[in-house]
Design an enzyme around this catalytic site. Structure first.
Site, PDB file in Angstrom:
ATOM      1  N   ASP A   1     -34.004 -54.395  -9.042  1.00 28.42           N
ATOM      2  CA  ASP A   1     -34.048 -54.641  -7.601  1.00 28.42           C
ATOM      3  C   ASP A   1     -32.715 -55.160  -7.066  1.00 28.42           C
ATOM      4  O   ASP A   1     -32.140 -54.590  -6.136  1.00 28.42           O
ATOM      5  CB  ASP A   1     -35.156 -55.642  -7.271  1.00 28.42           C
ATOM      6  CG  ASP A   1     -36.534 -55.110  -7.607  1.00 28.42           C
ATOM      7  OD1 ASP A   1     -36.617 -54.148  -8.385  1.00 28.42           O
ATOM      8  OD2 ASP A   1     -37.523 -55.655  -7.104  1.00 28.42           O
TER       9      ASP A   1
ATOM     10  N   ARG B   1     -38.474 -70.694  -8.742  1.00 29.17           N
ATOM     11  CA  ARG B   1     -38.009 -70.191  -7.439  1.00 29.17           C
ATOM     12  C   ARG B   1     -37.448 -71.268  -6.515  1.00 29.17           C
ATOM     13  O   ARG B   1     -36.420 -71.050  -5.858  1.00 29.17           O
ATOM     14  CB  ARG B   1     -39.125 -69.406  -6.742  1.00 29.17           C
ATOM     15  CG  ARG B   1     -39.563 -68.131  -7.447  1.00 29.17           C
ATOM     16  CD  ARG B   1     -38.438 -67.438  -8.137  1.00 29.17           C
ATOM     17  NE  ARG B   1     -38.784 -66.109  -8.625  1.00 29.17           N
ATOM     18  CZ  ARG B   1     -38.220 -65.528  -9.668  1.00 29.17           C
ATOM     19  NH1 ARG B   1     -37.323 -66.197 -10.378  1.00 29.17           N
ATOM     20  NH2 ARG B   1     -38.560 -64.321 -10.036  1.00 29.17           N
TER      21      ARG B   1
ATOM     22  N   ASP C   1     -42.931 -64.093  -4.605  1.00 28.17           N
ATOM     23  CA  ASP C   1     -41.593 -64.676  -4.648  1.00 28.17           C
ATOM     24  C   ASP C   1     -40.920 -64.711  -3.290  1.00 28.17           C
ATOM     25  O   ASP C   1     -40.148 -65.629  -2.996  1.00 28.17           O
ATOM     26  CB  ASP C   1     -40.719 -63.932  -5.654  1.00 28.17           C
ATOM     27  CG  ASP C   1     -40.986 -64.366  -7.087  1.00 28.17           C
ATOM     28  OD1 ASP C   1     -41.578 -65.447  -7.270  1.00 28.17           O
ATOM     29  OD2 ASP C   1     -40.603 -63.636  -8.009  1.00 28.17           O
TER      30      ASP C   1
ATOM     31  N   SER D   1     -41.280 -54.736 -15.081  1.00 28.35           N
ATOM     32  CA  SER D   1     -40.206 -55.679 -14.766  1.00 28.35           C
ATOM     33  C   SER D   1     -40.394 -56.948 -15.593  1.00 28.35           C
ATOM     34  O   SER D   1     -41.516 -57.311 -15.966  1.00 28.35           O
ATOM     35  CB  SER D   1     -40.200 -56.021 -13.273  1.00 28.35           C
ATOM     36  OG  SER D   1     -41.376 -56.707 -12.916  1.00 28.35           O
TER      37      SER D   1
END
Length: 397
Positions: A12, A92, A121, A173
């Site tokens: 990404d 995060r 996220d 992923s």
């Protein structure tokens, strides 16, 4: 326009860097947080510069990650939906915190991230950003561009000569840090499908783990693990050591269909060897040192705490208020735990604490201690009073 991009070097963000340059005519500065990915960090920094970044930050945040985020969370006993130790969720706010700081230092007009419009996220990054800098501009390409699938993204990468780790052979992923690895997408989107052989990175397949159990001692002080097998280590070093020990015995694999904050169910596969050992070590010490009502109350509040972390509210006042409570409760969580690890199993082999509330004389069948068993008669009758009153008032069949 200058944009600071949270950059992992994965599929990404690899193409987002080029996309921002082309579509925003922007100067892009990248930021890669080293929270335990290993060699991937320097590889990402170099690739960012090769792909067009004007500057590429790579910061070692491993100690801050474990000391200021993982350990405080662990004090709450947080598990999301009974299984998930929140390895991605807790990383995060740390990444977003430094993303905002670098944007301020660089004089950037905006920050950007590679989180999809379907995931959690995006919420975690942006709630943190707005909590720390209310007027920050956020660019989320997944909510703007017309690339709708990973094959399309891989085509874009090939067209622009951008190397990416995701392939048609491994279309899932991966998110890695010191606390865990997470896997999602691609072949894992079918909840009936078993994870591909060889997918896991931190943990040995339990059936291929050593045939002899390993004994490990974990020492806890004030709610935090401080030593393994008698060796005191820094928070990041300690988690890395426990990952190594637990990983070779296949400890800490979870396959979960979870409820995302944005409203859908998703399937995630996680491996959290060190975190799983810490979780069980703390529970064992708490069983000795925490008052019954405090432990039960903490567990109830821990569910809410886990939801706040999962949903991205780390820098919210309610999480901070709960943290004060969790830290207070954890003050007496001190002791040593002994486990035998064997083929994916954590087998408790002993626990002790200088602050233990366990009194053998009270529970022993062989000692009278300070407990008069006759007192239980009145205790039971008082607790049954409302039940007896209700039973008498019930109409007879």
């Amino acid at each position: 326009m200058k944009i600071v991009l949270a950059y992992s070097g994965g599929l990404d963000t690899s193409i987002i860097l080029k996309w921002l340059i082309e579509n925003y005519n922007a100067e892009v500065v990248t930021f890669t947080a080293d929270i335990g990915q290993g060699e991937e960090v320097e590889e990402a920094r170099r690739k960012a510069l090769q792909t067009g970044a004007s500057k590429a930050y790579a910061l070692d945040l491993r100690e801050e990650f474990v000391r200021d985020f993982v350990f405080p969370m662990m004090r709450s006993g947080a598990l999301y939906e009974g299984y998930y130790l929140l390895g991605t969720s807790i990383a995060r706010p740390l990444i977003a915190k430094h993303l905002v700081r670098i944007a301020q230092e660089e004089g950037a007009e905006a920050i950007a991230h590679g989180a999809t419009g379907k995931g959690n996220d995006q919420v975690r990054f942006e709630l943190t950003a707005y909590a720390l800098k209310p007027d920050i501009k956020v660019i989320a390409p997944w909510r703007e561009w017309n690339l709708v699938s990973r094959p399309q993204m891989m085509e874009y990468a090939a067209l622009h000569g951008i190397p990416v780790p995701t392939t048609l052979e491994k279309p899932y992923s991966v998110d890695s840090n010191l606390l865990h690895n997470s896997f999602e997408g691609g072949v894992l989107e079918d909840p009936w499908a078993e994870p591909p052989a060889g997918m896991f990175r931190l943990t040995q397949d339990p059936w291929q783990a050593p045939d002899e159990p390993e004994l490990v001692e974990i020492q806890v002080e004030g709610g935090d693990v401080v030593a393994v097998n008698g060796e005191r280590l820094s928070p990041a070093q300690l988690l890395a050591r426990l990952n190594e020990i637990g990983g070779r015995h296949g400890i800490g694999r979870v396959d979960l269909v979870e409820n995302r904050y944005v409203g859908m169910k998703s399937r995630g596969v996680y491996e959290t060897p060190g975190g799983t050992l810490i979780y069980h070590a703390r529970r064992a010490v708490e069983s000795l040192t925490l008052d019954r009502e405090v432990l039960h109350q903490r567990d109830q509040l821990g569910i809410k705490y886990a939801e706040l972390v999962y949903n991205g509210f780390w820098f919210a006042p309610e999480r901070e208020a709960l943290q004060a409570y969790m830290d207070h409760v954890a003050k007496t969580v001190t002791g040593t735990v002994r486990f035998r690890l064997y083929k994916g199993n954590i087998i408790l082999a002993g626990r002790k604490s200088p602050l233990s509330l366990y009194d053998k004389s009270l529970v022993s069948f062989d000692e009278k201690g300070g407990y008069n068993q006759a007192d239980a008669d009145g205790f039971i009758k008082l607790n049954s009073l409302r039940l007896r009153v209700r039973a008498k008032a019930q109409p007879k069949d």
